[in-house]
Scaffold this motif. Structure first.
Motif, PDB file in Angstrom:
ATOM      1  N   UNK A  36       0.624  -1.250   0.099  1.00  0.00           N
ATOM      2  CA  UNK A  36       0.174   0.120  -0.153  1.00  0.00           C
ATOM      3  C   UNK A  36       0.990   1.262  -0.039  1.00  0.00           C
ATOM      4  N   UNK A  72       1.398   5.631   0.023  1.00  0.00           N
ATOM      5  CA  UNK A  72       0.873   7.005   0.465  1.00  0.00           C
ATOM      6  C   UNK A  72       1.812   8.119   0.216  1.00  0.00           C
ATOM      7  N   UNK A 120       2.065  11.902   2.074  1.00  0.00           N
ATOM      8  CA  UNK A 120       1.544  12.749   2.929  1.00  0.00           C
ATOM      9  C   UNK A 120       2.116  14.019   2.698  1.00  0.00           C
ATOM     10  N   UNK A 174      -3.016  13.315   4.662  1.00  0.00           N
ATOM     11  CA  UNK A 174      -2.940  12.549   3.618  1.00  0.00           C
ATOM     12  C   UNK A 174      -3.373  13.293   2.166  1.00  0.00           C
ATOM     13  N   UNK A 229      -3.680   8.002  -1.872  1.00  0.00           N
ATOM     14  CA  UNK A 229      -3.115   6.536  -1.510  1.00  0.00           C
ATOM     15  C   UNK A 229      -3.412   5.745  -2.766  1.00  0.00           C
ATOM     16  N   UNK A 234       6.229  13.544   2.578  1.00  0.00           N
ATOM     17  CA  UNK A 234       6.495  12.081   3.101  1.00  0.00           C
ATOM     18  C   UNK A 234       6.044  10.879   2.025  1.00  0.00           C
TER      19      UNK A 234
END
Lengths: 112, 111
Positions: free
Chosen positions: B32, B34, B36, B46, B49, B90
């Motif tokens: 998974x 992501x 941020x 967030x 994703x 990030x």
């Protein structure tokens, strides 16, 4: 929206004190996390919890402990604060599985 | 070992220019992924994703990211940056338990 609330934005404590950082989430999330964030080091996982009364060590647990007596609350404890624990502390929560973490605004802790 | 690499610590772009932030990962299973964003003094928010399906994902604030399995990359893009995009970004990868974060890329915007 998910709300993760950290009890203090800024905190100043003295060396040797026992320090409590509190985190509360309002979305009934099973998983909760504590990170510390330092310049150039990114986020480092201290402890996490899969559910009430459960806890797992992260990458840097030394000098810390945690408590999760209720599902919505996850506390980080500095047993005897030291100056090298001066940092930004971030709490996060999420539902297990393919879900992102939701973060609080952080607590900037200074140990003098 | 599981890891996330953001090769650029700082990036500076002019307002209105396009942006690409790089992210490479190492993960044993299908990850998974992501992105941020963190504004000064704030927690992480967030942006977007990726779990499965279409490899180009759209996020908030006009950001998008593309998952390239062959390159183990998940780069973040924006066609035209605004001064308010100045922040730290990030990249993160994980599974059903922990999420691993990169060390972040700080974005500076020139007027």
């Amino acid at each position: 929206d998910v709300k993760v609330t950290q009890s203090s934005r800024y905190l100043v404590k003295r060396t040797g004190e026992k320090v409590f950082l509190e985190c509360v989430q309002d979305m009934d999330h099973e998983n909760m996390f504590w990170y510390r964030q330092d310049p150039g080091l990114g986020l480092r996982l201290i402890y996490f919890s899969y559910d009430v009364k459960m806890k797992e060590k992260g990458d840097i647990p030394e000098g810390y402990s945690v408590s999760r007596e209720k599902k919505e609350r996850f506390s980080l404890i500095l047993e005897s604060a030291s100056t090298n624990q001066t940092s930004m502390y971030l709490c996060a929560s999420r539902t297990p599985g393919a879900q992102p973490q939701h973060f609080g605004d952080g607590t900037r802790l200074s140990i003098l | 070992a599981q890891s996330v690499t953001q090769p650029d610590i700082h990036i500076t772009v002019s307002e209105g220019a396009s942006l690409e932030l790089r992210c490479n990962y190492s993960y044993g299973a299908t990850p998974y992924l992501f992105w941020y964003v963190q504004s000064p003094g704030q927690g992480l928010q967030l942006l977007l994703k990726y779990f499965s399906g279409d490899t180009l994902v759209q996020g908030i604030k006009g950001f998008e990211a593309e998952f390239k399995r062959s390159q183990s990359s998940f780069n973040l893009r924006k066609p035209s940056v605004h001064w308010s995009d100045a922040a730290e970004y990030f990249c993160a990868v994980g599974g059903d338990d922990k999420i691993i974060f990169g060390k972040g890329t700080r974005l500076h915007i020139l007027p």
